[in-house]
Design a protein around this motif. Structure first.
Motif, PDB file in Angstrom:
ATOM      1  N   ILE A   1       0.824  -1.207   0.000  1.00 24.51           N
ATOM      2  CA  ILE A   1       0.000   0.000   0.000  1.00 24.51           C
ATOM      3  C   ILE A   1       0.859   1.258   0.000  1.00 24.51           C
ATOM      4  O   ILE A   1       0.514   2.261  -0.635  1.00 24.51           O
ATOM      5  N   SER A   2       1.999   1.216   0.677  1.00 22.03           N
ATOM      6  CA  SER A   2       2.899   2.374   0.661  1.00 22.03           C
ATOM      7  C   SER A   2       3.454   2.603  -0.741  1.00 22.03           C
ATOM      8  O   SER A   2       3.396   3.716  -1.270  1.00 22.03           O
ATOM      9  N   LEU A   3       3.988   1.531  -1.337  1.00 19.34           N
ATOM     10  CA  LEU A   3       4.473   1.647  -2.708  1.00 19.34           C
ATOM     11  C   LEU A   3       3.324   1.950  -3.662  1.00 19.34           C
ATOM     12  O   LEU A   3       3.467   2.745  -4.592  1.00 19.34           O
ATOM     13  N   GLY A   4       2.178   1.318  -3.385  1.00 21.73           N
ATOM     14  CA  GLY A   4       1.012   1.555  -4.228  1.00 21.73           C
ATOM     15  C   GLY A   4       0.545   2.993  -4.163  1.00 21.73           C
ATOM     16  O   GLY A   4       0.155   3.579  -5.174  1.00 21.73           O
ATOM     17  N   GLY A   5       0.592   3.567  -2.951  1.00 21.26           N
ATOM     18  CA  GLY A   5       0.202   4.968  -2.816  1.00 21.26           C
ATOM     19  C   GLY A   5       1.098   5.870  -3.637  1.00 21.26           C
ATOM     20  O   GLY A   5       0.631   6.813  -4.287  1.00 21.26           O
ATOM     21  N   PHE A   6       2.389   5.570  -3.643  1.00 22.07           N
ATOM     22  CA  PHE A   6       3.338   6.381  -4.406  1.00 22.07           C
ATOM     23  C   PHE A   6       3.077   6.242  -5.911  1.00 22.07           C
ATOM     24  O   PHE A   6       2.948   7.229  -6.630  1.00 22.07           O
ATOM     25  N   ILE A   7       2.975   5.001  -6.371  1.00 19.32           N
ATOM     26  CA  ILE A   7       2.760   4.761  -7.808  1.00 19.32           C
ATOM     27  C   ILE A   7       1.383   5.250  -8.232  1.00 19.32           C
ATOM     28  O   ILE A   7       1.220   5.931  -9.251  1.00 19.32           O
ATOM     29  N   PHE A   8       0.354   4.915  -7.427  1.00 19.87           N
ATOM     30  CA  PHE A   8      -1.025   5.236  -7.747  1.00 19.87           C
ATOM     31  C   PHE A   8      -1.211   6.745  -7.866  1.00 19.87           C
ATOM     32  O   PHE A   8      -1.713   7.253  -8.866  1.00 19.87           O
ATOM     33  N   LEU A   9      -0.795   7.457  -6.826  1.00 16.80           N
ATOM     34  CA  LEU A   9      -1.023   8.897  -6.822  1.00 16.80           C
ATOM     35  C   LEU A   9      -0.150   9.602  -7.850  1.00 16.80           C
ATOM     36  O   LEU A   9      -0.580  10.571  -8.481  1.00 16.80           O
ATOM     37  N   GLY A  10       1.059   9.102  -8.046  1.00 24.24           N
ATOM     38  CA  GLY A  10       1.909   9.695  -9.066  1.00 24.24           C
ATOM     39  C   GLY A  10       1.322   9.498 -10.447  1.00 24.24           C
ATOM     40  O   GLY A  10       1.257  10.434 -11.251  1.00 24.24           O
ATOM     41  N   ALA A  11       0.871   8.269 -10.739  1.00 23.06           N
ATOM     42  CA  ALA A  11       0.272   7.981 -12.043  1.00 23.06           C
ATOM     43  C   ALA A  11      -1.020   8.765 -12.237  1.00 23.06           C
ATOM     44  O   ALA A  11      -1.295   9.282 -13.320  1.00 23.06           O
ATOM     45  N   TYR A  12      -1.822   8.855 -11.170  1.00 20.41           N
ATOM     46  CA  TYR A  12      -3.088   9.590 -11.263  1.00 20.41           C
ATOM     47  C   TYR A  12      -2.839  11.068 -11.542  1.00 20.41           C
ATOM     48  O   TYR A  12      -3.445  11.659 -12.435  1.00 20.41           O
ATOM     49  N   ASP A  13      -1.938  11.683 -10.766  1.00 22.23           N
ATOM     50  CA  ASP A  13      -1.666  13.105 -10.932  1.00 22.23           C
ATOM     51  C   ASP A  13      -1.146  13.420 -12.331  1.00 22.23           C
ATOM     52  O   ASP A  13      -1.581  14.377 -12.975  1.00 22.23           O
TER      53      ASP A  13
END
Length: 296
Positions: free
Chosen positions: A270-282
Motif C-alpha cells: 500500500i505504501s508503494l502503491g500509494g506512491f505509484i497510484f497517486l503519481g500515475a493519477y496526478d
C-alpha cells in the motif's frame, strides 16, 4: 488495491500540481480515466505482494496456500476489475467533493474528504468485491484457473457468492480512508505551506505513501477478517460474513499475531502503491486537463 485518490481542488489554496485552484466544474472524465490508469498500474506491479499477504492470512497457512509459488495466480481477475473499480471510486470521490464544496480554509474540509472517500469506497466495492473473491481464491489454490473459480462460485453460491465479504470489505475500506485521506491532505497542505508553493506530483506521492502505509497497519485486522470471510468454506459460520465473529475466531486461535498476519507485505504494497497510484493519477489527470484546455 485500497482506494487512494486525488481531489479536484487542494485542501488549501495550493492545488496539486497546479491542476486546479478555485472551485470549477470538475473534470469527471479526466478523473475517471486517470483513476483507472493508476489503479491498473498499481494492481499489476504490486500483485506478488498482494498474493503473499493473502496466503499469510489464509486459514490453511502460508505454505499450504501456495507459499512463494505461482504468485501471479488470479491476476486476470485483478486486471479485469482494476480499471472500473478505480474509476468508480474516483468519479464518486470527486463528485461528492464537488457537491459538498466548502471554503478551502473551512475546518469542515477534512470532513468533506472523509465523506467523499467513504462514498467512493461504497460504490467501488460493488465492482471490487466480486473481483476480490475470485482473485483471493485463485491466490490460495493456484491449480485452479480464474474462470473456473468464477464459474464454481456462481454454480455453488450464485451472485451472492460473488458478493460474500462485501460488508467486511466496506468496513475495512471506510476506516482506511478515514485515516488515510485526512492525513494525506494535511501532509500535502503542510508541505505546500512550508515551501510556499504547490506540491509537485512526486511530493504528493510521498505523502500518499506515508499516509497509506500508516492506514494499512491500523486496519490490518479488518483485512484479515475480510480475507477469512471470502476464503471460508460454503456453509461455515465464517462464510456468513460476520466481521466480529471472524475477528474473534482469529484471536482465539492465533492471538494478536493472527490479527496482524500479512501486515508487512500489506503495508509495503500500500505504501508503494500509494506512491505509484497517486503519481500515475496526478500525471495522467494533469495531462488530460492540459489537453482539454488546449483543444478548441
Amino acid at each position: 488495491m485500497n482506494g487512494v485518490a486525488i481531489r479536484f481542488c487542494s485542501v488549501s489554496k495550493y492545488s496539486l500540481c497546479g491542476v486546479c485552484g478555485a472551485m470549477e466544474r470538475p473534470g469527471f472524465m479526466a478523473s475517471l480515466v486517470a483513476g483507472g490508469v493508476a489503479g491498473v498500474s498499481v494492481d499489476l506491479i504490486l500483485y506478488p505482494l498482494d498474493t503473499i499477504k493473502t496466503r499469510l492470512q489464509s486459514p490453511q497457512g502460508f505454505n499450504k496456500a501456495g507459499g512463494f509459488r505461482g504468485i501471479y495466480a488470479g491476476v486476470p481477475s485483478a486486471a479485469i476489475g482494476s480499471f472500473p473499480n478505480a474509476a468508480a471510486f474516483f468519479i464518486t470521490y470527486e463528485y461528492v467533493k464537488w457537491f459538498l464544496h466548502t471554503d478551502s480554509s473551512s475546518y469542515l474540509m477534512p470532513v468533506k474528504h472523509m465523506l467523499a472517500a467513504s462514498a467512493g469506497e461504497v460504490v467501488a466495492c460493488l465492482i471490487r468485491v466480486p473481483s476480490e473473491v475470485v482473485k483471493q481464491r485463485a491466490q490460495v489454490s493456484s491449480s485452479s484457473r480464474t474462470f473456473q473459480i468464477f464459474s464454481n462460485v456462481l454454480y455453488q453460491e450464485g451472485i451472492r457468492g460473488l458478493y460474500r465479504g462485501y460488508t467486511s470489505t466496506v468496513l475495512r475500506e471506510i476506516p482506511f480512508s478515514l485515516v488515510q485521506f485526512p492525513l494525506w491532505e494535511s501532509l500535502k497542505a503542510l508541505w505546500s505551506w512550508r515551501q510556499d508553493h504547490v506540491v509537485d506530483c512526486w511530493q504528493s506521492a510521498v505523502c500518499g505513501a506515508f499516509a497509506g502505509g500508516f492506514a494499512a497497519v491500523v486496519t490490518t485486522p479488518l483485512d484479515v477478517a475480510k480475507t477469512r470471510i471470502m476464503l471460508a468454506k460454503v456453509g461455515s459460520s465464517t462464510a456468513s460474513g460476520n466481521v466480529l465473529s471472524a475477528l474473534h475466531g482469529v484471536w482465539r486461535t492465533q492471538g494478536l499475531a493472527g490479527l496482524f498476519a500479512g501486515v508487512f507485505p500489506r503495508t509495503a504494497a500500500i505504501s508503494l502503491g500509494g506512491f505509484i497510484f497517486l503519481g500515475a493519477y496526478d500525471q495522467t489527470r494533469s495531462l488530460l486537463l492540459e489537453l482539454g484546455r488546449g483543444s478548441p
